[in-house]
Design a protein around this motif. Structure first.
Motif, mmCIF file in Angstrom:
data_model
loop_
_atom_site.group_PDB
_atom_site.id
_atom_site.type_symbol
_atom_site.label_atom_id
_atom_site.label_comp_id
_atom_site.label_asym_id
_atom_site.label_seq_id
_atom_site.Cartn_x
_atom_site.Cartn_y
_atom_site.Cartn_z
ATOM 1 N N UNK A 46 -30.970 109.009 -37.179
ATOM 2 C CA UNK A 46 -29.864 109.951 -37.341
ATOM 3 C C UNK A 46 -29.960 110.771 -38.630
ATOM 4 N N UNK A 47 -30.861 110.383 -39.521
ATOM 5 C CA UNK A 47 -31.020 111.122 -40.783
ATOM 6 C C UNK A 47 -31.987 112.297 -40.651
ATOM 7 N N UNK A 48 -32.735 112.343 -39.560
ATOM 8 C CA UNK A 48 -33.729 113.406 -39.348
ATOM 9 C C UNK A 48 -33.082 114.776 -39.462
ATOM 10 N N UNK A 49 -33.648 115.603 -40.326
ATOM 11 C CA UNK A 49 -33.184 116.980 -40.478
ATOM 12 C C UNK A 49 -31.999 117.158 -41.404
ATOM 13 N N UNK A 50 -31.414 116.070 -41.892
ATOM 14 C CA UNK A 50 -30.267 116.188 -42.797
ATOM 15 C C UNK A 50 -30.734 116.372 -44.238
ATOM 16 N N UNK A 51 -29.947 117.079 -45.012
ATOM 17 C CA UNK A 51 -30.223 117.198 -46.443
ATOM 18 C C UNK A 51 -29.781 115.913 -47.133
ATOM 19 N N UNK A 52 -30.211 115.741 -48.359
ATOM 20 C CA UNK A 52 -29.827 114.579 -49.150
ATOM 21 C C UNK A 52 -28.305 114.503 -49.277
ATOM 22 N N UNK A 53 -27.672 115.628 -49.517
ATOM 23 C CA UNK A 53 -26.211 115.663 -49.643
ATOM 24 C C UNK A 53 -25.519 115.296 -48.335
ATOM 25 N N UNK A 54 -26.062 115.766 -47.216
ATOM 26 C CA UNK A 54 -25.488 115.424 -45.913
ATOM 27 C C UNK A 54 -25.621 113.926 -45.627
ATOM 28 N N UNK A 55 -26.749 113.347 -46.006
ATOM 29 C CA UNK A 55 -26.939 111.911 -45.813
ATOM 30 C C UNK A 55 -25.926 111.132 -46.646
ATOM 31 N N UNK A 56 -25.763 111.528 -47.914
ATOM 32 C CA UNK A 56 -24.793 110.844 -48.785
ATOM 33 C C UNK A 56 -23.382 110.953 -48.227
ATOM 34 N N UNK A 57 -23.048 112.086 -47.657
ATOM 35 C CA UNK A 57 -21.707 112.310 -47.122
ATOM 36 C C UNK A 57 -21.483 111.597 -45.788
ATOM 37 N N UNK A 58 -22.433 111.726 -44.867
ATOM 38 C CA UNK A 58 -22.254 111.192 -43.515
ATOM 39 C C UNK A 58 -22.599 109.709 -43.388
ATOM 40 N N UNK A 59 -23.479 109.219 -44.254
ATOM 41 C CA UNK A 59 -23.918 107.828 -44.194
ATOM 42 C C UNK A 59 -23.851 107.205 -45.587
ATOM 43 N N UNK A 60 -22.639 107.113 -46.135
ATOM 44 C CA UNK A 60 -22.504 106.588 -47.498
ATOM 45 C C UNK A 60 -23.069 105.161 -47.587
ATOM 46 N N UNK A 61 -23.783 104.922 -48.635
ATOM 47 C CA UNK A 61 -24.364 103.598 -48.850
ATOM 48 C C UNK A 61 -25.752 103.424 -48.292
ATOM 49 N N UNK A 62 -26.170 104.271 -47.355
ATOM 50 C CA UNK A 62 -27.485 104.067 -46.742
ATOM 51 C C UNK A 62 -28.617 104.304 -47.745
#
Length: 170
Positions: A46-62
């Motif tokens: 689910x992280x494919x194609x996301x920016x670092x900021x999007x990952x931090x926002x959508x998947x906090x803690x990952x």
């Protein structure tokens, strides 16, 4: 690698990796490019194609979990580094068995390379950051029954003139 006496060429099926052996294969037209799915990159799910900021926002803690225990931390919807390690190591073992008397080229990706280097050097998988791999460069490894696996050297990429594998000291 036109002068390299290759006995086999293996590649990840992913397009960005497969382009490289096609170019190298021009100098070794008698060798087919053998696709092995186990050399593909880490499944970023689910992280494919996301920016670092999007990952931090959508998947906090990952990101924190990955940094603390990458070997066992599964990417949401993807896989763990331990899973990449197991499949890429099994693929490398198969290549070594099939081509024990020759030189095989394997074209793969960052995480499979780092996982294999950890195994070869007995570096814990969670310390994969101890290595850095440069794109489109060579890591020469050797296997023999007598000496096992060895990292021979990280040569240089013609395009970057930078060592492709470096061991980072902490």
């Amino acid at each position: 690698l036109p002068q390299e006496p290759l006995t086999a060429i293996y590649s990840s099926p992913l397009k960005r990796a497969f382009q490289t052996p096609k170019i190298i294969g021009r100098h070794h037209s008698d060798l087919p490019i053998l696709i092995d799915r186990d050399f593909r990159e880490l499944d970023h799910g689910l992280l494919e194609g996301l920016t670092f900021e999007e990952i931090k926002s959508q998947y906090p803690g990952s990101i924190g979990r990955w940094r603390e225990a990458a070997a066992e931390s599964k990417v949401p919807g993807g896989e763990s580094l331990a899973e990449v390690d197991l499949r890429s190591w099994n693929a490398l073992q198969r290549v070594a068995e099939r081509h024990a008397a020759g030189t095989a080229l394997v074209v793969t990706h960052n995480f499979p390379i780092l996982a294999m280097l950890c195994r070869i050097t007995a570096t814990p998988l969670d310390h994969y950051r101890a290595f850095r791999a440069v794109r489109c460069a060579l890591a020469r490894i050797r296997h023999s029954k007598e000496q096992g696996w060895q990292l021979v050297h990280g040569s240089q990429s013609d395009s970057t003139a930078t060592p492709n594998v470096t061991r980072v000291q902490f």
